[in-house]
Design an enzyme around this catalytic site. Structure first.
Site, mmCIF file in Angstrom:
data_model
loop_
_atom_site.group_PDB
_atom_site.id
_atom_site.type_symbol
_atom_site.label_atom_id
_atom_site.label_comp_id
_atom_site.label_asym_id
_atom_site.label_seq_id
_atom_site.Cartn_x
_atom_site.Cartn_y
_atom_site.Cartn_z
ATOM 1 N N LYS A 215 -27.192 -129.403 38.268
ATOM 2 C CA LYS A 215 -26.155 -130.136 38.996
ATOM 3 C C LYS A 215 -26.706 -130.816 40.246
ATOM 4 C CE LYS A 215 -22.100 -127.757 37.231
ATOM 5 N NZ LYS A 215 -20.867 -127.001 37.540
ATOM 6 N N HIS B 89 -25.998 -131.042 32.436
ATOM 7 C CA HIS B 89 -26.629 -130.284 33.528
ATOM 8 C C HIS B 89 -27.419 -129.063 33.057
ATOM 9 C CE1 HIS B 89 -23.016 -127.599 33.618
ATOM 10 N NE2 HIS B 89 -23.858 -126.723 34.117
ATOM 11 N N HIS C 46 -28.586 -121.008 37.664
ATOM 12 C CA HIS C 46 -27.912 -121.467 36.456
ATOM 13 C C HIS C 46 -27.392 -122.898 36.554
ATOM 14 C CE1 HIS C 46 -24.199 -120.395 38.617
ATOM 15 N NE2 HIS C 46 -23.526 -121.055 37.691
#
Length: 237
Positions: free
Chosen positions: A75, A100, A71
């Site tokens: 990042k 992100h 998920h």
């Protein structure tokens, strides 16, 4: 902004630089997420798999677990100085941070990884809120795919319980009390209710990645997977 344009270009550059000797592109991405992190993604994956099972979602538990693991893939394209910033974000920093999810989706598409659609949905939409005040699209209620609602809830549960450079971890009692307060606003109310009812089970599976749950087949963990640091700054998990 120039910085954001540079970051978006990284979506099509960095995954291609993975060492081919370390396995297929998706495995390489998982390994990169695992390095230097604290187990957040692994915990979110296990929590999501259990929540989906308890909800009778009909979604594959292993796919939900993979969605939890991936998920925060976007990042990886952000600087450590931003991810570890020890305080509230400026508006400029927040704008970059909010890219992100789309960058993570772009990375998965670039890898041409054979992953289920619900993984793509969760990567892109795990920061949507049930009341429509999330991002990137401001989707509301059931317009948010179920997988994204599940992973988003699991993400916040683990983030609240975890210490970060800018906050202390909350106690289980505080987190359990927080969930019904946010039911129907941040979270799908039914999922939040289920999480409260099964909170001890969620804590147990979070604390032990190997703990089996009846009716739930976990995704085999071939790497000590985790995701990048989650942010609870500026009211943005």
């Amino acid at each position: 902004m120039p910085e954001l344009q540079t970051l978006l270009k990284e979506v099509v550059r960095r995954p291609a630089t993975c060492d081919s000797q370390k396995g297929p592109p998706l495995a390489s991405l998982l390994a990169r997420l695992a390095r230097g992190d604290d187990g957040h993604g692994q915990r979110v994956g296990r929590l999501a798999g259990l929540i989906g099972h308890l909800a009778g979602s009909g979604l594959c538990a292993s796919s939900l677990e993979l969605a939890g693991r991936l998920h925060d893939a976007g990042k990886l394209l952000l600087s450590d100085s931003l991810l570890n910033h020890p305080g509230a974000f400026s508006s400029r920093q927040m704008t970059v941070m909010r890219q992100h999810p789309s960058m993570g989706l772009g990375a998965l598409f670039h890898l041409s990884a054979d992953v289920p659609t619900i993984v793509h949905e969760a990567v892109l939409l795990h920061h949507e809120r049930y009341d429509g005040k999330g991002y990137p699209f401001g989707l509301q209620g059931d317009a948010i795919p179920l997988a994204a609602r599940i992973v988003g809830l699991a993400d916040v549960i683990d983030a609240l319980l975890s210490a970060r450079s800018y906050k202390s971890g909350w106690s289980p009692r505080q987190v359990r009390a927080f969930l019904p307060e946010q039911a129907g606003t941040a979270f799908d109310p039914r999922l939040a209710e289920l999480a409260v009812e099964a909170f001890e089970d969620l804590l147990a599976i979070r604390q032990s990645a190997a703990q089996p749950v009846r009716g739930y087949v976990p995704l085999p963990a071939q790497v000590p997977f985790s995701s990048r640091t989650i942010s609870l700054r500026n009211d943005t998990p």
